[in-house]
Structure formats: C-alpha cells, structure tokens
Design a protein around this motif. Structure first.
Motif, short mmCIF file in Angstrom:
data_model
loop_
_atom_site.label_atom_id
_atom_site.label_comp_id
_atom_site.label_asym_id
_atom_site.label_seq_id
_atom_site.Cartn_x
_atom_site.Cartn_y
_atom_site.Cartn_z
N GLY A 71 0.82 -1.20 0.00
CA GLY A 71 0.00 0.00 0.00
C GLY A 71 0.85 1.25 0.00
N PHE A 72 0.22 2.39 0.13
CA PHE A 72 0.90 3.68 0.11
C PHE A 72 1.15 4.16 1.55
CE2 PHE A 72 -1.26 3.50 -3.99
CZ PHE A 72 -0.23 3.84 -4.85
N GLY A 73 2.18 4.97 1.68
CA GLY A 73 2.52 5.49 3.00
C GLY A 73 1.37 6.24 3.65
N GLY A 74 0.63 7.00 2.86
CA GLY A 74 -0.48 7.77 3.40
C GLY A 74 -1.63 6.92 3.89
N GLU A 75 -1.65 5.66 3.52
CA GLU A 75 -2.70 4.74 3.98
C GLU A 75 -2.34 4.04 5.29
OE1 GLU A 75 -4.20 3.42 -0.50
OE2 GLU A 75 -2.76 2.17 0.60
N GLY A 76 -1.14 4.34 5.81
CA GLY A 76 -0.71 3.70 7.04
C GLY A 76 -0.17 2.30 6.87
N ILE A 77 0.37 1.99 5.68
CA ILE A 77 0.85 0.64 5.42
C ILE A 77 2.00 0.27 6.34
CG2 ILE A 77 2.35 1.48 3.54
CD1 ILE A 77 0.65 -2.00 3.84
N VAL A 78 2.91 1.20 6.62
CA VAL A 78 4.05 0.88 7.48
C VAL A 78 3.58 0.57 8.89
CG1 VAL A 78 6.14 1.80 8.53
CG2 VAL A 78 5.72 2.16 6.10
N GLU A 79 2.70 1.41 9.41
CA GLU A 79 2.21 1.20 10.77
C GLU A 79 1.47 -0.13 10.90
OE1 GLU A 79 2.90 5.45 9.96
OE2 GLU A 79 1.79 3.86 8.92
N ALA A 80 0.68 -0.47 9.89
CA ALA A 80 -0.06 -1.73 9.92
C ALA A 80 0.88 -2.93 9.88
CB ALA A 80 -1.04 -1.78 8.75
N LEU A 81 1.89 -2.86 9.02
CA LEU A 81 2.83 -3.96 8.91
C LEU A 81 3.63 -4.14 10.19
CD1 LEU A 81 4.11 -3.42 5.26
CD2 LEU A 81 2.93 -5.47 6.10
N ARG A 82 4.10 -3.04 10.76
CA ARG A 82 4.89 -3.14 11.98
C ARG A 82 4.06 -3.70 13.14
NH1 ARG A 82 9.87 -0.65 11.60
NH2 ARG A 82 10.06 -0.69 13.88
N ALA A 83 2.80 -3.28 13.23
CA ALA A 83 1.94 -3.78 14.30
C ALA A 83 1.73 -5.29 14.17
CB ALA A 83 0.60 -3.04 14.28
N GLU A 84 1.46 -5.75 12.94
CA GLU A 84 1.24 -7.18 12.75
C GLU A 84 2.53 -7.97 12.96
OE1 GLU A 84 -0.42 -10.37 9.39
OE2 GLU A 84 -0.27 -8.24 8.89
N LEU A 85 3.65 -7.45 12.48
CA LEU A 85 4.92 -8.16 12.60
C LEU A 85 5.27 -8.40 14.06
CD1 LEU A 85 7.53 -9.26 11.22
CD2 LEU A 85 8.47 -6.97 11.48
N PHE A 86 5.20 -7.34 14.88
CA PHE A 86 5.65 -7.50 16.27
C PHE A 86 4.61 -8.19 17.13
CE2 PHE A 86 8.43 -3.97 14.83
CZ PHE A 86 9.64 -4.62 15.02
#
Length: 348
Positions: A71-86
């Motif tokens: 996804g795009f940065g503005g959609e919160g893709i990084v935050e979503a991935l980091r939350a699921e990963l950890f």
C-alpha cells in the motif's frame, strides 16, 4: 559463483551453483498483484512475468508464521505492517521495514519465519560432499542409545540408488515437512522441486523405515543471503494506479539452517517506490562517442570514440567524494537499522 536467492523459475543450468527460494518476496509481490493487478513495466522483465504467475496462498504459507502487505505510505501501510509483525514475532529484528515513508511512497513487504525441531537430535558426524569432508548429522551406528529414536524420525519416500532417493525428517510440527532429495536436477528449480514432490509416498511398509544397518549422513547447512533483483528496479510502471512510478528497491534476505537439531527459515523482502526520481544528470565521466552529422544524413562526417584523457586538458586527480548532505536519499527510517540478528529463538 556465489549462492543466490532465486525464483522457482530460475534455470539450474545457469553458472550459479547454489540457489535458494523463499516465499517472502513472492508474498510481497502477491500483495502488490492483489491491489493493482498484474504488475507491468516498460520494458517487462521475465522475472515480473514469473512473479505475476506465481500463486502461493494459505496452502503454501501459513498466515501464523508470515506477514505481508502492500500500500501507500499515506494509507498507514508501514504502521499496519509493523503492528502485525511485532504481534506475531515479538523478537523480530526487521532489516527492511522502515519506520515511516512519504505519503505517496508505495511499499510491498513480506516476512516469513518458521522454526522446526527434531524431538531427538541426530548425531553429529563427519560426512562427504563431492570431494570435500564436511560436518554432517545422522546416525552414530549404535543399535543402542538414541539411534532407534533417530531412525523413527526418518521416512523413506523413494529409493532408486545410493545417489537417488527422497527422504523426510520428521519434526515437531506435523503440518510441516523437512524433505531431503538427492535427485537429478531438472531445467529449473521449480521442475526439480516438482520431480522430488512427485516421488513422495512411493514406498510402503518396512521400506519406508531405516533398517539398523542402513546409514544416514546429511551435511549441515547454514546460510544468510541477500539478493537485489536489479531487473525490477528503475523501470517505469504501467497502469492507471502506478503510472509515473518505478521501483527503487527490490530485495530479499534469507536465513536458513538445517542441522542435527532441526531446520528453520527466516526471510524478509521488500519492493519499494519512494517517490519522484531525483533530478537527471548529464555528466560525461566514462568513455563516450562524439558524432558530427549533417541533419538527415545516414552517416556522420566525423566519429570519435573517446576512451582516455589523451585528447583532454588534464587538471589533476579527482578528489574523493564528499559526504552527502543530511537528509539526502531514502526517506527517514528506510534501510537497515543496527542490530539485525539471528532468527527468533530456537535457531541454532
């Protein structure tokens, strides 16, 4: 040639001797394809076609031991991935997943980690591989002690000759298999895998078990590889949603071990488009061609290939490059943070 990460379509007839495929990169690409359809570039590399055709899904990779998204940065893709990963892997030390990216940056990410253990450790012994003596694991040859338990952890799926067999090492997860196939290579890694899987469960009865007088020795394996897929980088992307973008990064890291205690794989992959490309530059610093040509003519009236400084006014040696200014380059948080370590606990 050094070992490399590869796709299943990679030819085994290439000069590369050792190839490893892990699904993390295909997971990331699958998320891109689910969001935007088959990814098209100009020009289209064969690897992109192979990835567009690959289908993994839950049958191949259990969501319990993987994370992927796009996804795009503005959609919160990084935050979503980091939350699921950890939440799934509290001890993970991701090397590729940034802390933040620009709003218009496109990110596809895949992470996979699975550790398997043998209930009874195999014996550490010496083995041979081609013309080398190597550290291996297997049986210690004694009818007493742990060897009976070790033999029970081996399933013989097929045996045609001392150099042609497929066996399974039974680990602690009944849903996962550790297969070792000493077979002839096919044209591609995928075809070789298919050949091995096609020979499963060919034997029955006592032939599926190791007898007391049958030997077992498998070389220990340990690898930590990174591959950058250059053919996917810096090619204009096509389509309404991705037009004007290009991938700036496409890479995967694979860690894998196989030894007397078990097997495990941890892999991370990323495909990223950070934003508009930097300004073009036109600095002639390498051999070049000069042509003088009459407009509309089919040939020049002067052609000079410049290979050396023989025709130039030399002022001295080039000074070493200065450090880039602060903030130049990839977005904040991008790139390997310190502390990338081994896979989660359980790896040996």
């Amino acid at each position: 040639m050094p070992p490399v990460c590869a796709s299943l379509s990679t030819p085994l007839s290439s000069p590369r001797e050792d190839l490893v495929f892990c699904a993390a990169f295909a997971l990331a690409w699958e998320q891109l394809r689910a969001r935007f359809g088959p990814i098209r570039m100009d020009p289209q590399p064969p690897l992109a076609d192979a990835l567009n055709a690959a289908v993994l899904g839950r049958e191949v990779v259990d969501p319990a031991w993987s994370v992927s998204g796009a996804g795009f940065g503005g959609e919160g893709i990084v935050e979503a991935l980091r939350a699921e990963l950890f939440s799934k892997f509290p001890d993970a030390k991701p090397q590729y997943l940034p802390e933040e990216v620009p709003a218009d940056a496109l990110l596809a990410y895949g992470y996979l980690s699975k550790i398997l253990k043998f209930e009874t450790k195999f014996a550490v012994r010496e083995g041979t591989f081609k013309d080398s003596r190597v550290r291996a694991f297997g049986l210690d040859g004694s009818p007493f002690g742990p060897d009976p338990a070790r033999r029970s952890q081996v399933i013989v799926h097929d045996w045609a000759a001392p150099q042609d067999f497929v066996i399974e090492l039974v680990a602690d997860d009944p849903d996962s298999r550790v297969l070792v196939a000493q077979i002839a290579q096919a044209e591609t890694l995928a075809a070789t895998v298919a050949s091995a899987l096609g020979r499963l469960d060919r034997l029955g009865g006592e032939a599926r078990q190791l007898a007391r007088d049958e030997a077992l020795a498998i070389p220990r394996l340990r690898l930590d590889l990174e591959e950058r897929f250059g053919e996917l980088i810096d090619r204009p992307l096509l389509g309404e949603a991705l037009g004007g973008k290009r991938f700036d990064e496409a890479k995967q890291r694979v860690q894998f071990h196989l030894n007397e205690g078990g097997a495990g794989a941890t892999s991370e992959a990323i495909v990223g488009s950070y934003g508009p490309p930097p300004p073009r530059s036109f600095l002639v610093t390498r051999p070049f061609l000069v042509l003088l040509q009459r407009r509309g003519a089919s040939a020049p009236y002067l052609a000079a290939w410049v290979e050396s400084t023989a025709w130039m006014e030399v002022l001295g040696q080039v000074a070493p490059p200065a450090a880039p200014p602060a903030g130049w380059g990839a977005p904040p948080g991008w790139g390997p943070p310190p502390g990338w370590g081994p896979p989660p606990s359980g790896t040996t």
